[in-house]
Design a protein around this motif. Structure first.
Motif, PDB file in Angstrom:
ATOM      1  N   ALA A   1      34.486 -22.867  36.313  1.00 14.98           N
ATOM      2  CA  ALA A   1      35.125 -21.998  35.314  1.00 14.98           C
ATOM      3  C   ALA A   1      36.605 -21.765  35.623  1.00 14.98           C
ATOM      4  O   ALA A   1      37.376 -22.714  35.724  1.00 14.98           O
ATOM      5  CB  ALA A   1      34.355 -20.681  35.219  1.00 14.98           C
ATOM      6  N   GLY A   2      36.999 -20.506  35.797  1.00 14.43           N
ATOM      7  CA  GLY A   2      38.403 -20.165  35.952  1.00 14.43           C
ATOM      8  C   GLY A   2      39.054 -20.672  37.222  1.00 14.43           C
ATOM      9  O   GLY A   2      40.282 -20.631  37.355  1.00 14.43           O
ATOM     10  N   ASN A   3      38.249 -21.153  38.160  1.00 14.02           N
ATOM     11  CA  ASN A   3      38.794 -21.735  39.391  1.00 14.02           C
ATOM     12  C   ASN A   3      38.890 -23.257  39.320  1.00 14.02           C
ATOM     13  O   ASN A   3      39.092 -23.917  40.345  1.00 14.02           O
ATOM     14  CB  ASN A   3      37.928 -21.323  40.586  1.00 14.02           C
ATOM     15  CG  ASN A   3      38.149 -19.871  40.978  1.00 14.02           C
ATOM     16  OD1 ASN A   3      39.251 -19.477  41.353  1.00 14.02           O
ATOM     17  ND2 ASN A   3      37.108 -19.063  40.860  1.00 14.02           N
ATOM     18  N   SER A   4      38.750 -23.820  38.121  1.00 12.73           N
ATOM     19  CA  SER A   4      38.765 -25.277  37.960  1.00 12.73           C
ATOM     20  C   SER A   4      40.043 -25.903  38.502  1.00 12.73           C
ATOM     21  O   SER A   4      40.005 -26.912  39.221  1.00 12.73           O
ATOM     22  CB  SER A   4      38.605 -25.634  36.480  1.00 12.73           C
ATOM     23  OG  SER A   4      37.340 -25.247  35.996  1.00 12.73           O
ATOM     24  N   SER A   5      41.189 -25.327  38.163  1.00 10.48           N
ATOM     25  CA  SER A   5      42.458 -25.909  38.600  1.00 10.48           C
ATOM     26  C   SER A   5      42.580 -25.902  40.115  1.00 10.48           C
ATOM     27  O   SER A   5      43.098 -26.859  40.715  1.00 10.48           O
ATOM     28  CB  SER A   5      43.639 -25.152  37.980  1.00 10.48           C
ATOM     29  OG  SER A   5      43.619 -25.260  36.574  1.00 10.48           O
TER      30      SER A   5
ATOM     31  N   GLY B   1      36.329 -11.329  33.972  1.00 11.65           N
ATOM     32  CA  GLY B   1      35.935 -12.679  34.361  1.00 11.65           C
ATOM     33  C   GLY B   1      37.118 -13.614  34.181  1.00 11.65           C
ATOM     34  O   GLY B   1      37.988 -13.370  33.331  1.00 11.65           O
ATOM     35  N   ILE B   2      37.173 -14.674  34.968  1.00 13.88           N
ATOM     36  CA  ILE B   2      38.306 -15.604  34.903  1.00 13.88           C
ATOM     37  C   ILE B   2      37.964 -16.720  33.911  1.00 13.88           C
ATOM     38  O   ILE B   2      37.072 -17.530  34.148  1.00 13.88           O
ATOM     39  CB  ILE B   2      38.617 -16.213  36.283  1.00 13.88           C
ATOM     40  CG1 ILE B   2      38.718 -15.110  37.347  1.00 13.88           C
ATOM     41  CG2 ILE B   2      39.924 -17.005  36.222  1.00 13.88           C
ATOM     42  CD1 ILE B   2      38.821 -15.649  38.750  1.00 13.88           C
ATOM     43  N   MET B   3      38.692 -16.732  32.789  1.00 10.37           N
ATOM     44  CA  MET B   3      38.447 -17.712  31.737  1.00 10.37           C
ATOM     45  C   MET B   3      39.240 -18.987  31.986  1.00 10.37           C
ATOM     46  O   MET B   3      40.436 -18.931  32.318  1.00 10.37           O
ATOM     47  CB  MET B   3      38.856 -17.157  30.367  1.00 10.37           C
ATOM     48  CG  MET B   3      38.113 -15.910  29.932  1.00 10.37           C
ATOM     49  SD  MET B   3      36.360 -16.180  29.677  1.00 10.37           S
ATOM     50  CE  MET B   3      35.695 -15.509  31.201  1.00 10.37           C
TER      51      MET B   3
END
Length: 420
Positions: free
Chosen positions: A240-244, A340-342
């Motif tokens: 999710a938001g930690n993809s990068s 939440g991290i989108m």
């Protein structure tokens, strides 16, 4: 087979009569093996669903899920629990309808009470142009096998007479309704998939942060973690938001930005809203939990962030949207909020695809749609990992759509992630 056995009403009665001495842990806490056939990074809803379907539907073996914290501690436990398939575009609607059908049979499938409640969802409209747009969307839904109804003002008033129908700026004129939409207990989704995956031999490894991804001659060979190196033939990333952050370990930049999305719960109230409602004149959506609290949210915080908390301007904006729609909730007290991290993509739609590194696969860019997509995301990602081919409902979710000009821009906002 591993696991804690099959749950049933008869078993609950038996355990009650025998002092609850027969219950076992819902899943194991294994040590990581030296190598696996498939590693899935991310122990949230999408990662756990992927592992479950990969083992169950595609007969995968030697599978591990690596989670840096505890299972279900990310966005799957930090959302407003809504499920629906009321999309317009051809690239999205078949996928989300597939997901909704999986939701409908999920509890029997993984033998866990996820509290799937198809209480219906309505999207309010306030102008003639918005009515026409919803008519078009409803027709697109029906063409893809979903259900949709266009309600007039009187029908909406019969359902929710307390709404601000005569708002001078935003009078309520009707709504698009999907009766099969609703809510699901978010934590139970993670627990059910975790239990089902564990029962099929998947190693669920918590407190195991991935700190690097190793490659050799353009092919993935495994991952470095806080618990040592773990080899793998294939690695799937669903964080999710930690993809990068994770994909930067192999030097890949993504067409994704990370933003925080806040959600809120009020104090417990008497039964007020028996379905899910979205406000057409502002970004506000609301339902009521079984404990009586109003569960609601709105826009993301517009700046990039990896924090699981937001700031006051968005709190004020969301509260204003709720007050505009239902003025009487101004007397209710806000009980708690969270963030939440989108993973916001450039066109507002997700990516489920192979990467330029052989054996490395990516699942992300879910924007606001991550929770409702959980079953289909897991199924389609498992299909990709098992066959190296995209599932038919996720065929449009490719990296190269941005290069080819085949964006799936549901809101028509253009290439600006924080507007989707």
């Amino acid at each position: 087979m591993f696991g804690s056995g099959r749950y049933s009403g008869l078993r609950v009665i038996k355990e009650a009569l025998t002092g609850h001495k027969g219950w076992k842990p819902a899943w194991r806490d294994p040590e990581p093996q030296a190598a696996y056939d498939t590693i899935i990074i991310g122990g949230g809803g999408h990662g756990l669903a992927t592992a479950y379907y990969l083992a169950k539907e595609f007969k995968g073996s030697r599978i591990a899920v690596l989670e840096k914290g505890y299972l279900g501690g990310g966005n799957v436990g930090r959302n407003t629990t809504i499920i629906r398939s009321n999309y317009l575009l051809e690239g999205n609607e078949p996928f989300y309808e597939f997901s909704l059908k999986l939701w409908e049979g999920l509890e029997q499938d993984f033998n866990f009470n996820a509290m799937v409640s198809q209480r219906g969802i309505i999207n309010l409209y306030h102008t003639d142009a918005q009515r026409d747009a919803y008519t078009r969307r409803g027709n697109a839904m029906i063409l893809h096998g979903a259900d949709a109804e266009l309600l007039n003002r009187d029908q909406v008033r019969a359902m929710y007479p307390f709404l601000n129908f005569d708002n001078a700026r935003f009078p309520i004129k009707g709504a698009l309704m999907q009766r099969r939409g609703g809510t699901v207990r978010h934590d139970a989704v993670a627990w059910g998939y975790a239990r089902g995956a564990d029962a099929r031999g998947v190693d669920l490894i918590q407190n195991c942060e991935v700190t690097g991804i190793r490659t050799e001659q353009g092919r993935v060979t495994g991952v470095d973690t806080t618990r040592g190196f773990i080899g793998a033939r294939k690695v799937g990333v669903a964080v999710a938001g930690n993809s990068s952050r994770v994909m930067s370990h192999v030097g890949l930049r993504l067409p994704i930005e990370s933003h925080v999305l806040q959600a809120f719960v009020s104090e417990g109230l008497k039964p007020l809203i028996d379905g899910v409602m979205t406000y057409g004149a502002g970004h506000f959506y609301v339902s009521q939990s079984d404990k009586g609290g109003l569960v609601f949210g709105g826009d993301i915080d517009g700046y990039n962030s990896y924090a699981q908390r937001g700031n006051m301007p968005v709190v004020e904006d969301v509260a204003e949207g709720g007050m505009s729609l239902m003025p009487m909730i101004g007397r209710a007290r806000l009980l708690r909020s969270w963030g939440g991290i989108m993973d916001m993509s450039m066109d507002g739609s997700p990516i489920i695809d192979r990467t330029a590194v052989e054996g490395l696969y990516f699942n992300g860019g879910w924007c606001y749609g991550g929770f409702k997509a959980t079953p289909a995301s897991g199924w389609c990602f498992a299909h990709l990992l098992a066959t190296d081919r995209p599932h038919e409902t996720a065929a449009a979710y490719r990296f190269d759509r941005f290069r080819k000009g085949l964006m799936i821009d549901e809101k028509g906002q253009g290439a600006q992630p924080n507007l989707h």
